[in-house]
Write a protein that holds these residues in place. Structure first.
Motif, mmCIF file in Angstrom:
data_model
loop_
_atom_site.group_PDB
_atom_site.id
_atom_site.type_symbol
_atom_site.label_atom_id
_atom_site.label_comp_id
_atom_site.label_asym_id
_atom_site.label_seq_id
_atom_site.Cartn_x
_atom_site.Cartn_y
_atom_site.Cartn_z
ATOM 1 N N PHE A 141 0.812 -1.212 0.000
ATOM 2 C CA PHE A 141 0.000 0.000 0.000
ATOM 3 C C PHE A 141 0.848 1.266 0.000
ATOM 4 O O PHE A 141 0.503 2.235 -0.681
ATOM 5 C CB PHE A 141 -0.992 -0.009 1.165
ATOM 6 N N GLU A 142 1.952 1.271 0.701
ATOM 7 C CA GLU A 142 2.833 2.437 0.690
ATOM 8 C C GLU A 142 3.383 2.658 -0.719
ATOM 9 O O GLU A 142 3.419 3.784 -1.223
ATOM 10 C CB GLU A 142 3.972 2.226 1.707
ATOM 11 N N LEU A 143 3.772 1.590 -1.380
ATOM 12 C CA LEU A 143 4.310 1.677 -2.735
ATOM 13 C C LEU A 143 3.256 2.133 -3.738
ATOM 14 O O LEU A 143 3.491 3.061 -4.514
ATOM 15 C CB LEU A 143 4.873 0.307 -3.154
ATOM 16 N N THR A 144 2.087 1.489 -3.729
ATOM 17 C CA THR A 144 1.082 1.754 -4.775
ATOM 18 C C THR A 144 0.149 2.914 -4.467
ATOM 19 O O THR A 144 -0.429 3.481 -5.394
ATOM 20 C CB THR A 144 0.242 0.498 -5.061
ATOM 21 N N ARG A 145 0.015 3.280 -3.210
ATOM 22 C CA ARG A 145 -0.874 4.395 -2.860
ATOM 23 C C ARG A 145 -0.135 5.709 -2.654
ATOM 24 O O ARG A 145 -0.731 6.779 -2.764
ATOM 25 C CB ARG A 145 -1.650 4.075 -1.584
ATOM 26 N N GLU A 146 1.159 5.613 -2.344
ATOM 27 C CA GLU A 146 1.902 6.826 -2.036
ATOM 28 C C GLU A 146 3.064 7.078 -2.993
ATOM 29 O O GLU A 146 3.077 8.063 -3.724
ATOM 30 C CB GLU A 146 2.420 6.765 -0.591
ATOM 31 N N ARG A 147 4.042 6.184 -2.982
ATOM 32 C CA ARG A 147 5.272 6.449 -3.750
ATOM 33 C C ARG A 147 5.051 6.481 -5.245
ATOM 34 O O ARG A 147 5.520 7.403 -5.926
ATOM 35 C CB ARG A 147 6.360 5.445 -3.397
ATOM 36 N N MET A 148 4.407 5.448 -5.794
ATOM 37 C CA MET A 148 4.256 5.419 -7.257
ATOM 38 C C MET A 148 3.378 6.561 -7.772
ATOM 39 O O MET A 148 3.751 7.210 -8.757
ATOM 40 C CB MET A 148 3.783 4.044 -7.722
ATOM 41 N N PRO A 149 2.235 6.870 -7.138
ATOM 42 C CA PRO A 149 1.471 8.034 -7.612
ATOM 43 C C PRO A 149 2.271 9.337 -7.523
ATOM 44 O O PRO A 149 2.155 10.200 -8.405
ATOM 45 C CB PRO A 149 0.248 8.058 -6.688
ATOM 46 N N ALA A 150 3.101 9.477 -6.492
ATOM 47 C CA ALA A 150 3.918 10.683 -6.359
ATOM 48 C C ALA A 150 4.959 10.791 -7.473
ATOM 49 O O ALA A 150 5.339 11.898 -7.863
ATOM 50 C CB ALA A 150 4.603 10.708 -4.994
#
Length: 96
Positions: free
Chosen positions: A11-20
């Motif tokens: 969730f950190e990867l797909t909800r935060e880092r990648m969208p950023a």
């Protein structure tokens, strides 16, 4: 890594880092569910929902979830091209 840690990482990867990173990298998608689709499809090698019950983060085998995270991390680090993974995902879904 245990399942809870994998899910948190997912969730950190797909909800935060990648969208950023999406606009900075010129990626063809920007929403979390799109990143999740791309990564899971490529980890499975097909449309993920044909092989895993929804929700995938609860039902995917640990190995598949880890493979999906590894693909996402490679894209985030610039070692792999998200656009290529997206094209494969869309092909498996009959969208290309």
């Amino acid at each position: 890594m245990d399942r809870d840690a994998l899910v948190s990482h997912w969730f950190e990867l797909t909800r935060e880092r990648m969208p950023a990173l999406a606009s900075e990298r010129g990626w063809p998608v920007r929403f979390d569910h799109c990143f999740q689709r791309i990564l899971l499809d490529n980890a499975v090698g097909a449309k993920w929902s044909d092989h895993i019950a929804s929700p995938a983060y609860k039902n995917a085998p640990v190995r598949v979830l880890q493979d999906a995270i590894d693909i996402g991390e490679a894209c985030a680090a610039g070692r792999a091209e998200l656009a290529a993974f997206n094209r494969l995902s869309l092909e498996w879904r009959g969208k290309l």
